[in-house]
Every structure is written in C-alpha cells, then in structure tokens.
Write a protein that holds these residues in place. Structure first.
Motif, PDB file in Angstrom:
ATOM      1  N   LYS A 245      17.542   2.328  30.580  1.00  0.00           N
ATOM      2  CA  LYS A 245      17.592   3.404  31.170  1.00  0.00           C
ATOM      3  C   LYS A 245      17.917   4.516  30.371  1.00  0.00           C
ATOM      4  O   LYS A 245      17.181   5.655  30.537  1.00  0.00           O
ATOM      5  CB  LYS A 245      18.791   3.328  32.219  1.00  0.00           C
TER       6      LYS A 245
ATOM      7  N   PHE B 252      14.863   6.697  28.835  1.00  0.00           N
ATOM      8  CA  PHE B 252      13.851   7.728  29.584  1.00  0.00           C
ATOM      9  C   PHE B 252      14.815   8.748  30.116  1.00  0.00           C
ATOM     10  O   PHE B 252      16.029   8.773  30.404  1.00  0.00           O
ATOM     11  CB  PHE B 252      13.506   6.586  30.884  1.00  0.00           C
ATOM     12  N   ASP B 253      13.850  10.028  30.341  1.00  0.00           N
ATOM     13  CA  ASP B 253      14.544  11.094  30.891  1.00  0.00           C
ATOM     14  C   ASP B 253      14.445  11.263  32.334  1.00  0.00           C
ATOM     15  O   ASP B 253      13.598  10.168  33.034  1.00  0.00           O
ATOM     16  CB  ASP B 253      14.277  12.376  30.122  1.00  0.00           C
ATOM     17  N   ASP B 254      15.094  12.137  33.212  1.00  0.00           N
ATOM     18  CA  ASP B 254      14.957  12.196  34.528  1.00  0.00           C
ATOM     19  C   ASP B 254      13.513  12.134  35.019  1.00  0.00           C
ATOM     20  O   ASP B 254      13.132  11.751  35.912  1.00  0.00           O
ATOM     21  CB  ASP B 254      15.568  13.478  35.095  1.00  0.00           C
ATOM     22  N   LYS B 255      12.633  12.971  34.335  1.00  0.00           N
ATOM     23  CA  LYS B 255      11.297  13.146  34.616  1.00  0.00           C
ATOM     24  C   LYS B 255      10.447  11.929  34.719  1.00  0.00           C
ATOM     25  O   LYS B 255       9.988  11.413  35.856  1.00  0.00           O
ATOM     26  CB  LYS B 255      10.503  13.878  33.734  1.00  0.00           C
ATOM     27  N   GLU B 256      10.605  10.964  33.748  1.00  0.00           N
ATOM     28  CA  GLU B 256      10.152   9.354  33.942  1.00  0.00           C
ATOM     29  C   GLU B 256      10.606   8.449  34.838  1.00  0.00           C
ATOM     30  O   GLU B 256      10.060   7.840  35.572  1.00  0.00           O
ATOM     31  CB  GLU B 256      10.116   8.981  32.288  1.00  0.00           C
ATOM     32  N   ILE B 257      11.831   8.509  34.793  1.00  0.00           N
ATOM     33  CA  ILE B 257      12.822   7.799  35.911  1.00  0.00           C
ATOM     34  C   ILE B 257      12.295   8.238  37.256  1.00  0.00           C
ATOM     35  O   ILE B 257      12.014   7.382  38.322  1.00  0.00           O
ATOM     36  CB  ILE B 257      14.312   7.893  35.588  1.00  0.00           C
ATOM     37  N   PHE B 258      12.223   9.576  37.564  1.00  0.00           N
ATOM     38  CA  PHE B 258      11.697   9.858  39.061  1.00  0.00           C
ATOM     39  C   PHE B 258      10.372   9.358  39.388  1.00  0.00           C
ATOM     40  O   PHE B 258      10.132   9.127  40.178  1.00  0.00           O
ATOM     41  CB  PHE B 258      11.938  11.623  38.757  1.00  0.00           C
ATOM     42  N   LYS B 259       9.686   9.355  38.181  1.00  0.00           N
ATOM     43  CA  LYS B 259       8.287   8.761  38.402  1.00  0.00           C
ATOM     44  C   LYS B 259       8.394   7.222  38.861  1.00  0.00           C
ATOM     45  O   LYS B 259       7.580   7.007  39.937  1.00  0.00           O
ATOM     46  CB  LYS B 259       7.165   8.917  37.156  1.00  0.00           C
ATOM     47  N   LEU B 260       9.075   6.764  38.110  1.00  0.00           N
ATOM     48  CA  LEU B 260       9.307   5.142  38.449  1.00  0.00           C
ATOM     49  C   LEU B 260       9.703   4.978  39.864  1.00  0.00           C
ATOM     50  O   LEU B 260       9.554   4.020  40.593  1.00  0.00           O
ATOM     51  CB  LEU B 260      10.330   4.559  37.488  1.00  0.00           C
ATOM     52  N   LEU B 261      10.786   6.040  40.426  1.00  0.00           N
ATOM     53  CA  LEU B 261      11.346   5.813  41.900  1.00  0.00           C
ATOM     54  C   LEU B 261      10.161   6.188  42.741  1.00  0.00           C
ATOM     55  O   LEU B 261      10.557   5.691  44.001  1.00  0.00           O
ATOM     56  CB  LEU B 261      12.593   6.802  41.828  1.00  0.00           C
ATOM     57  N   ASN B 262       9.140   6.424  42.610  1.00  0.00           N
ATOM     58  CA  ASN B 262       7.953   6.345  43.537  1.00  0.00           C
ATOM     59  C   ASN B 262       7.491   4.650  44.006  1.00  0.00           C
ATOM     60  O   ASN B 262       7.263   4.594  44.930  1.00  0.00           O
ATOM     61  CB  ASN B 262       6.803   7.005  43.290  1.00  0.00           C
ATOM     62  N   ASP B 263       7.831   3.915  43.025  1.00  0.00           N
ATOM     63  CA  ASP B 263       7.505   2.512  43.261  1.00  0.00           C
ATOM     64  C   ASP B 263       8.438   1.684  44.115  1.00  0.00           C
ATOM     65  O   ASP B 263       8.521   0.283  44.076  1.00  0.00           O
ATOM     66  CB  ASP B 263       7.243   1.882  41.809  1.00  0.00           C
ATOM     67  N   ILE B 264       9.672   2.348  44.573  1.00  0.00           N
ATOM     68  CA  ILE B 264      10.438   1.754  45.412  1.00  0.00           C
ATOM     69  C   ILE B 264      10.425   1.825  46.737  1.00  0.00           C
ATOM     70  O   ILE B 264      10.123   3.167  47.323  1.00  0.00           O
ATOM     71  CB  ILE B 264      12.052   2.093  44.947  1.00  0.00           C
TER      72      ILE B 264
END
Lengths: 187, 465
Positions: free
Chosen positions: B5, B8-20
C-alpha cells in the motif's frame, strides 16, 4: 451556473469551488457516518472532524481518479472514506497512546498475509492487480489497500471468512507468480 | 522494501477504489448527521485550503520558495524588531517588505478591542480602496501565544474562520494575511480582502467575527464603519480592454487601477479547447506570473495575485506596489518556472564571502542579469547590505539574493528595503539583526536560467480614458 447532481463531478474537475459546497451539502452526512464508524472508538471528536476535512480535500485533489464508467460517485466516495479513515486510524495509533477499542484489524501479525514488495515497477504491479478476476481483485484491494477487516469483507460480500481467506491467498499467489515471471523478487 | 500500500499514492489508490463494489445502503440506517455549524466549518476549511491566492510579500515569500528548493531550512527572525505597536501597523508591515504606499496617511483608526479565551484582539486600523480592504490588528495573549496554540506545529495565531459582513450582508471575498511577533505575548498582523469585484459603497458598516485564532476557538466580534471618502479622490481607474492571446488561453485586461496603496491589474479570460493541463495547473493559466513595467521601463513590485476559475472561464486580480505617478501605459512580460522543474530543480548559486570581499562586487544570475553588491555596513547590531539589480526584472532578481551560513543554511532577513526615490530605481537594501560574528556568512545569488521568460509574449496595456 447552478451546481446539481448531474454536473457537480464535472465541476469538481473544472475546479469550480461551488461544487465543493454542493458536495458538503449532499455528502457530508454520509462521509461523517463512515468516519465515525471507524474512529468513534478513539473517543476523540476532533480527529473525526479532521479526518472528514481531509477526505473532502483529497477528493478535491484527486477527483480525476474517479471513473464513472465503473460505478457511481457515491460508491466511490464510500470506498475513499473507508480507506482514508482506516488509514487515519492507523497513523493515529502509531503516533499516540490513544487507546482504541479496535473494530478493525489494523496490522496483521500473520507474516504469510502481509505483502512486502521490493522495487517492482508500480505500473507493473497495477497491471497485475487489474488482471485479477473481478471478485479476487475486489477482495485484494479491500484487504491490502483499504485495510478492511476480513470479517467485514466477508459480511459485506455475504460469504464466510474462509472464502475470503482462500481468495486472498489465491491473490497473493497470483501476484507472486506474475512478479516472478517478471523476474523480480518477492519476499 | 515497503508494504504494498505504501508504494502507491492517494491518486493511484483512489483509482483502484473504482473497482470495489460497495453496498451504497450500508450506512443508511445509521442515524448520525453533521450539524449546520460543523458543515459551515468544513466549508470554511475547504475554502481556505483550495483558494488560489498567492502572497508574494516582497523578498520573503518569493525567496522562501526558492530557498526551500535549494534544500536549506529557513530561519525566522526571533521577533520583528522594526514593527512598532504604536503608529500604523499596516505601514510598518508593508514597509518591511518593501511595498511603500501611503498607508499611514489614508488609514482609518479603529482601535477596538475584544477579550476572550485569555486573548485580546485589537483592530487598530483599516484602509480600503476600490480593490482591497486591509485590516491591521494586534493579538495579545495573557500567556505566551505559542504556548496557547493547541496545535504545536502551528506557530502563528492565524485568523481562521473569520467572516465579514458589509451593511449586514455576508462578504464572500478571498482573504489572506501576514504578520509578525513583536514579543512572545504580542502578534501584529494585517489581513487583506480582495474586493475587486464587490463594488462596495463609499461608506459602509463592517462586521468582522473571528471564531478561531490558530486553533483557539472563541468569539472576537467587531463592528465599525469604513469610509473610502479620503482615498477615493486619489484613485485613478482605467478600462483598457486590452485583449491578449496566450498559448493556452485568451484574456481581456478589463481594469487597471492606481491608488495611494496599490496598483491593480484585473483581467478575465477563457481557456482554449485544445489546452493540455499540466500537473498542478488546473484552473490556472500557464503564464500567470508577469513582469510589469511602467512607461519609463521601471519594474513594478508584485504584491500578490488571486484568481478564481469557474468551468472554462477565469478572473485574475494581480496587485503591485503603489506608484508615485500614473503611467501612460504598462508593459508586461510573462514568465514561469515550468511545473516539471519546480519539483526537482536544484538552483545553482553564485556566492561571495560577506566579510573579506571587496565591494562593489558582482554576482551573476544567469541570462537574466546580475546583482551588484555596492556596500556592506555594520552598524551596532545591524548588518546592512546595499545592492542593485541589473537585468530584465530587477525586483525579481533582487528577491533572489540571500545570505547563508557556513552550512549553507539561508538566514532570514529582518528588513527588505526598496529605495522609494524614482531617481534611484532598482536600489535595494537587506538588513539583518544580530548576526553571529563568530560565523562565516556568504551572499548568494540564485541562477534564474530555469525560468522561462517569454519576451515573445510581451504586450502593452495602453492607459487612456
């Protein structure tokens, strides 16, 4: 321009500050509930407000990360708020002696469960995660990025804890193999 | 090695959060709401954090940015020895950073105090022209102010969550401020409101309620009248309607205003459709830093600029120090430090020992020009450095000279003085109090070659009514 539910995401991207007011008016209660459910055990009202502040600001700063082809804005900000508040709680516990009655497993002592990586290229890692099967990917992100508790993930997906454990183990194996295939080292 | 975790920075993690897939109704049954006051505070916080007002208080702010990039810490002077509590605070604060302007002459004395939470806030004076409203104040603590601040990372009792009303109606204006401690119990400051598009009447009732001083919550409410009568006859406004085409946008200079305290350049514009937005530059034009010159070719000293963007359109209000005469035209050369350089660039410097060098001596700043150190004087506990800047942008160049110690740590100056004599333009003085005489210091000029100075985009703003 009147900000409404149809244009406010676009206006956030366009840096229109009125869209932030709209977001506060329409989403602050939801975000507050999420933060409260994670941080209430810390018994510190100020940190709940600080965390809410931080979530709004990071949504403003990272709004282009939202992908409306994948889901609704509401579902995305729920995920963002969960992630930020669990992360906030982790930092809070690390830096202070505030005692939390813990609802979330914030760090796992189980070494087989934690994923430590060396210097793999970030983009490669991301593309490997994106290659996972939809359900595995989802569980993987919720566990390792949002750091949600396994029981909570199980409950929300309506499956048993064992199912989640198995899928996480499968995800780790998948990641390991893929990275190995890239001739990188996984410890 | 890092946990996955942390990579990755917030920008990248926030992108991954689209997949939940999230159950959107999960929180519907929790009966919990933010109250109106909490929402108001949240809006205020976001407004403060997201507004794009940039303060460039003379050498200090501009140099801090550069010095930070040089990797050195910035040492703040213990106390502002030159700011008196008596007399005009606004004049002292503006003089200290080289802005001049006739603050003392046109300020309106208020002297109203409110005591709450062991703190006395006094509004000492106010000055208002067509575009800015400046409020001078002092904050006196019953204890040492820094000890009273709840957040130990905060060192200044910033006026937070302050709201303003004009004739009973809330005034929604960009605001920002500056100030200094005169001793551990006393802070003096100025708060400035950008009122360029507010069209305030010549006389009005003003309400100011401060609810938070650097995290100390309380109620310091003031009510007074403000009059622009005195200053109005000395304000000259022009509506040049000069249209200028930039690579990423087109603008129209709608207003240029000269008052005894300020020079304002106001313009609006719209972005071009094919514009590529560089990182950190959403909502702002690519070239929003300007060197501005009067009709004699003397550079104007930039104070600050504020901007507002809505969708594809934006407005800017740039402020410069007051001029003694109204020019027939202004000339503008846009410049910028490219965003990709900002993060990583290490600025080169050219330096000379403070003691032991023969003066006058020159320090090159690259293609832009040079600094000529004329004289270094030691008077009692003060070290005074007189210098001139020769080149394209003397003010900008002058703000890129600094003093550092043997460990290359920059030393903050106590006064930056700009000669106010039009026969002696571009003459500057830096004053330091109580330098450690056992230490070796050097004067360093920053090489400014990393700046993109767009002489090809140069334009004129004719001023005729």
């Amino acid at each position: 321009l009147i900000i409404n539910e149809n244009n406010f995401v676009h206006q956030l991207i366009a840096r229109n500050s009125k869209s932030l007011d709209y977001m506060v008016d329409n989403y602050s209660n939801l975000i507050y509930k999420i933060v409260f459910s994670v941080l209430s055990s810390c018994n510190d009202h100020q940190c709940i407000e600080e965390c809410v502040n931080d979530i709004f600001l990071s949504i403003w700063n990272n709004i282009e990360s939202f992908d409306n082809t994948k889901g609704s804005f509401k579902s995305w900000i729920i995920a963002v708020s969960k992630y930020k508040s669990i992360d906030y709680k982790r930092k809070l516990m690390k830096n202070s002696d505030i005692e939390c009655i813990d609802n979330y497993t914030l760090s796992s002592n189980d070494s087989t469960e934690s994923i430590i990586i060396s210097n793999e290229n970030k983009n490669e890692l991301l593309s490997i995660i994106m290659e996972m099967k939809s359900i595995d990917k989802q569980i993987f992100i919720r566990r390792y990025f949002v750091q949600e508790d396994i029981n909570d993930i199980a409950k929300s997906l309506n499956v048993t804890r064992i199912v989640i454990d198995n899928r996480l183990s499968r995800g780790r194996k998948f990641l390991r193999e893929k990275i190995m295939a890239l001739k990188k080292e996984v410890i | 090695m890092k946990n996955i975790k942390e990579k990755f920075d917030d920008k990248e993690i926030f992108k991954l959060l689209n997949d939940i897939n999230i159950n959107e109704k999960e929180y519907d049954n929790i009966d919990l709401e933010m109250n109106e006051l909490q929402k108001k505070k949240l809006k205020g916080y976001l407004k403060k954090k997201t507004k794009t007002k940039k303060y460039k208080h003379g050498v200090s702010a501009a140099a801090v940015v550069l010095l930070c990039m040089l990797g050195g810490g910035f040492v703040n002077p213990a106390f502002a020895q030159n700011i008196p509590i008596l007399g005009s605070i606004l004049q002292s604060i503006n003089d200290k950073v080289g802005f001049h302007g006739e603050y003392a002459k046109y300020s309106q004395e208020i002297n109203k105090s409110v005591f709450d939470k062991e703190i006395t806030v006094t509004i000492t004076e106010v000055i208002c022209d067509d575009n800015t409203l400046e409020i001078g104040y002092t904050i006196k603590g019953n204890e040492k102010i820094k000890d009273m601040l709840p957040d130990k990372n905060m060192s200044i009792p910033h006026l937070q969550m302050t709201s303003f009303k004009v004739n009973g109606t809330e005034l929604d204006a960009n605001n920002g401020g500056t100030g200094d401690y005169v001793d551990e119990y006393t802070y003096v400051g100025s708060e400035e409101l950008d009122i360029a598009d507010k069209h305030l009447p010549r006389n009005f009732n003003f309400d100011m309620s401060i609810t938070d001083l650097g995290g100390i919550e309380g109620a310091w409410n003031f009510k007074f009248n403000i009059s622009k009568d005195q200053i109005t006859k000395y304000i000259t406004n022009f509506d040049p309607n000069t249209k200028v085409d930039f690579p990423d946008c087109s603008i129209n200079i709608s207003k240029v205003s000269f008052s005894p305290i300020n020079t304002s350049v106001i313009f609006d514009g719209s972005f071009k459709k094919d514009r590529t937005i560089t990182k950190n530059r959403e909502g702002v034009m690519d070239y929003d830093e300007w060197f501005v010159y009067d009709d004699k070719g003397i550079q104007l000293n930039e104070k600050c600029s504020s901007n507002h963007c809505e969708s594809n359109n934006f407005q800017y209000h740039m402020q410069f120090a007051a001029l003694n005469e109204t020019p027939k035209y202004l000339t503008v050369i846009p410049y910028r430090l490219p965003e990709e350089i900002k993060e990583h660039h290490h600025f080169k410097t050219e330096s000379k020992d403070l003691i032991g060098s023969t003066y006058p001596t020159e320090l090159s700043q690259g293609k832009i020009g040079k600094i000529i150190i004329k004289e270094v004087k030691n008077i009692q506990n003060k070290t005074i450095i007189n210098y001139t800047a020769e080149g394209i942008a003397p003010y900008f160049q002058a703000s890129n000279l600094f003093l550092r110690d043997e460990e290359k740590n920059p030393i903050a100056h106590d006064i930056f003085y700009i000669e106010d004599d039009s026969n002696k333009p571009n003459e500057f003085t830096l004053t330091f109090y109580n330098l450690d005489t056992t230490k070796k210091y050097e004067l360093a000029a920053i090489n400014l070659d990393a700046y993109e100075i767009r002489e090809d985009l140069k334009f004129k703003i004719p001023l005729e009514n």
